[in-house]
Design an enzyme around this catalytic site. Structure first.
Site, PDB file in Angstrom:
ATOM      1  N   ASP A   1     -58.171  73.493 -13.607  1.00 23.79           N
ATOM      2  CA  ASP A   1     -57.049  74.278 -13.118  1.00 23.79           C
ATOM      3  C   ASP A   1     -56.178  74.836 -14.239  1.00 23.79           C
ATOM      4  O   ASP A   1     -56.251  74.408 -15.382  1.00 23.79           O
ATOM      5  CB  ASP A   1     -56.164  73.412 -12.230  1.00 23.79           C
ATOM      6  CG  ASP A   1     -55.352  72.412 -13.050  1.00 23.79           C
ATOM      7  OD1 ASP A   1     -55.965  71.688 -13.864  1.00 23.79           O
ATOM      8  OD2 ASP A   1     -54.119  72.383 -12.917  1.00 23.79           O
TER       9      ASP A   1
ATOM     10  N   THR B   1     -57.867  61.836 -24.357  1.00 26.36           N
ATOM     11  CA  THR B   1     -57.973  61.242 -23.021  1.00 26.36           C
ATOM     12  C   THR B   1     -59.228  60.382 -22.930  1.00 26.36           C
ATOM     13  O   THR B   1     -59.179  59.238 -22.474  1.00 26.36           O
ATOM     14  CB  THR B   1     -58.033  62.356 -21.947  1.00 26.36           C
ATOM     15  OG1 THR B   1     -56.923  63.228 -22.132  1.00 26.36           O
ATOM     16  CG2 THR B   1     -58.007  61.775 -20.544  1.00 26.36           C
TER      17      THR B   1
ATOM     18  N   ARG C   1     -58.814  75.982  -9.103  1.00 24.37           N
ATOM     19  CA  ARG C   1     -59.747  74.850  -9.116  1.00 24.37           C
ATOM     20  C   ARG C   1     -61.023  75.131  -8.337  1.00 24.37           C
ATOM     21  O   ARG C   1     -62.082  74.629  -8.669  1.00 24.37           O
ATOM     22  CB  ARG C   1     -59.104  73.604  -8.478  1.00 24.37           C
ATOM     23  CG  ARG C   1     -58.258  72.799  -9.414  1.00 24.37           C
ATOM     24  CD  ARG C   1     -58.044  71.402  -8.849  1.00 24.37           C
ATOM     25  NE  ARG C   1     -56.849  70.788  -9.388  1.00 24.37           N
ATOM     26  CZ  ARG C   1     -56.768  70.189 -10.569  1.00 24.37           C
ATOM     27  NH1 ARG C   1     -57.823  70.137 -11.355  1.00 24.37           N
ATOM     28  NH2 ARG C   1     -55.636  69.654 -10.986  1.00 24.37           N
TER      29      ARG C   1
ATOM     30  N   GLY D   1     -60.113  65.052 -27.219  1.00 22.37           N
ATOM     31  CA  GLY D   1     -60.815  63.789 -27.063  1.00 22.37           C
ATOM     32  C   GLY D   1     -59.862  62.609 -26.880  1.00 22.37           C
ATOM     33  O   GLY D   1     -60.312  61.481 -26.674  1.00 22.37           O
TER      34      GLY D   1
ATOM     35  N   ARG E   1     -58.085  65.010 -11.691  1.00 20.43           N
ATOM     36  CA  ARG E   1     -58.728  65.656 -10.576  1.00 20.43           C
ATOM     37  C   ARG E   1     -59.846  66.608 -11.011  1.00 20.43           C
ATOM     38  O   ARG E   1     -60.689  66.991 -10.213  1.00 20.43           O
ATOM     39  CB  ARG E   1     -57.665  66.468  -9.809  1.00 20.43           C
ATOM     40  CG  ARG E   1     -56.816  65.578  -8.908  1.00 20.43           C
ATOM     41  CD  ARG E   1     -55.642  66.330  -8.353  1.00 20.43           C
ATOM     42  NE  ARG E   1     -54.676  66.437  -9.446  1.00 20.43           N
ATOM     43  CZ  ARG E   1     -53.417  66.782  -9.274  1.00 20.43           C
ATOM     44  NH1 ARG E   1     -52.973  67.109  -8.106  1.00 20.43           N
ATOM     45  NH2 ARG E   1     -52.586  66.816 -10.283  1.00 20.43           N
TER      46      ARG E   1
ATOM     47  N   ASP F   1     -61.263  68.029 -24.788  1.00 21.98           N
ATOM     48  CA  ASP F   1     -60.585  68.968 -25.684  1.00 21.98           C
ATOM     49  C   ASP F   1     -60.387  68.253 -27.021  1.00 21.98           C
ATOM     50  O   ASP F   1     -61.305  68.193 -27.832  1.00 21.98           O
ATOM     51  CB  ASP F   1     -59.285  69.384 -24.998  1.00 21.98           C
ATOM     52  CG  ASP F   1     -58.484  70.413 -25.770  1.00 21.98           C
ATOM     53  OD1 ASP F   1     -59.005  70.950 -26.761  1.00 21.98           O
ATOM     54  OD2 ASP F   1     -57.334  70.691 -25.383  1.00 21.98           O
TER      55      ASP F   1
ATOM     56  N   GLU G   1     -66.443  63.464 -16.814  1.00 26.22           N
ATOM     57  CA  GLU G   1     -65.237  64.214 -17.173  1.00 26.22           C
ATOM     58  C   GLU G   1     -65.469  65.711 -17.003  1.00 26.22           C
ATOM     59  O   GLU G   1     -66.586  66.194 -17.165  1.00 26.22           O
ATOM     60  CB  GLU G   1     -64.887  63.946 -18.650  1.00 26.22           C
ATOM     61  CG  GLU G   1     -63.753  62.986 -18.866  1.00 26.22           C
ATOM     62  CD  GLU G   1     -62.375  63.580 -18.562  1.00 26.22           C
ATOM     63  OE1 GLU G   1     -62.274  64.542 -17.764  1.00 26.22           O
ATOM     64  OE2 GLU G   1     -61.400  63.068 -19.110  1.00 26.22           O
ATOM     65  N   ASP G   2     -64.404  66.430 -16.724  1.00 21.10           N
ATOM     66  CA  ASP G   2     -64.511  67.887 -16.650  1.00 21.10           C
ATOM     67  C   ASP G   2     -64.622  68.503 -18.042  1.00 21.10           C
ATOM     68  O   ASP G   2     -65.540  69.251 -18.325  1.00 21.10           O
ATOM     69  CB  ASP G   2     -63.314  68.476 -15.880  1.00 21.10           C
ATOM     70  CG  ASP G   2     -61.954  68.038 -16.425  1.00 21.10           C
ATOM     71  OD1 ASP G   2     -61.897  67.178 -17.336  1.00 21.10           O
ATOM     72  OD2 ASP G   2     -60.931  68.543 -15.932  1.00 21.10           O
TER      73      ASP G   2
END
Ligand code: IMP
Ligand code: MG
Length: 179
Positions: free
Chosen positions: A159, A107, A165, A105, A43, A103, A99-100
């Site tokens: 979040d 994901t 968020r 990597g 999300r 970190d 992507e947000d």
């Protein structure tokens, strides 16, 4: 309970300027393609994708998927997995994953190899934030908003256990850094 507002790391104005620049650069790079297919990773990327997609001046379409890796915190991190798939196929499309934050990597790497197996015409990634301190060599980010230190950040879609968020800025989780 700590009700302190997260300390500002990146202001709303700095985000706005950076997203505008990313939009101009991506529009230029994809000027010759018929359509750019944006894939938002839910999300955390929903606000960034909303702003980035409107900063583009080229034809674009949008789809979403969801990945999960962290249960609640970095300490409980498990392997990245797809928990919601795209609505449409990507074969032959020019795909930009939005992507947000990247970190370690893990994901991103898992997601990019999954999408690559579906035969897109091209496949790149745009992340608002990156934590280079924890990055593994395999995770390449084609377009990056900001590099940040290894702290837990919230706001602008990101979040802390579903909190913060909707903050308009990127903040550092209260209590982070031993304060
Ligand atoms: P990675 O697989 O280690 O790169 O972790 C990527 C995912 O972890 C991101 O897509 C976020 O969902 C989450 N994440 C990592 N760091 C943060 C943070 O500082 N704030 C919020 N979410 C984060
Ligand atoms: Mg994410």
């Amino acid at each position: 309970m700590n009700r302190q507002e997260p300390e500002v790391l990146i202001t709303e104005e700095a985000i706005r300027r950076r997203v505008g620049r990313l939009g101009r650069r991506i529009s230029k790079d994809y000027a010759l393609v018929e359509n750019l297919h944006l894939i938002g990773v839910l999300r955390g990327s929903f606000i960034f994708l909303a702003d980035l997609s409107r900063a583009l001046t080229i034809p674009r379409t949008v789809d979403f998927l969801a990945m999960a890796s962290y249960e609640t915190d970095v300490a409980e991190k498990g392997p990245a997995r797809l928990i919601m798939d795209l609505q449409t196929g990507i074969a032959g499309k020019h795909v930009l994953v939005v992507e947000d934050i990247v970190d370690t990597g893990d994901t991103l790497e898992c997601l990019m190899s999954l999408l690559a197996s579906r035969g897109p015409a091209s496949l790149k990634c745009c992340a608002l934030l990156g934590k280079p301190a924890r990055r593994k060599a395999e995770a390449r980010i084609d377009y990056l908003g900001f590099e940040i230190p290894d702290v837990w950040v919230v706001g602008y879609g990101l979040d802390d256990k579903e909190r913060h968020r909707s903050l308009p800025y990127i903040g550092i989780r209260s209590g982070e850094g031993g304060n």
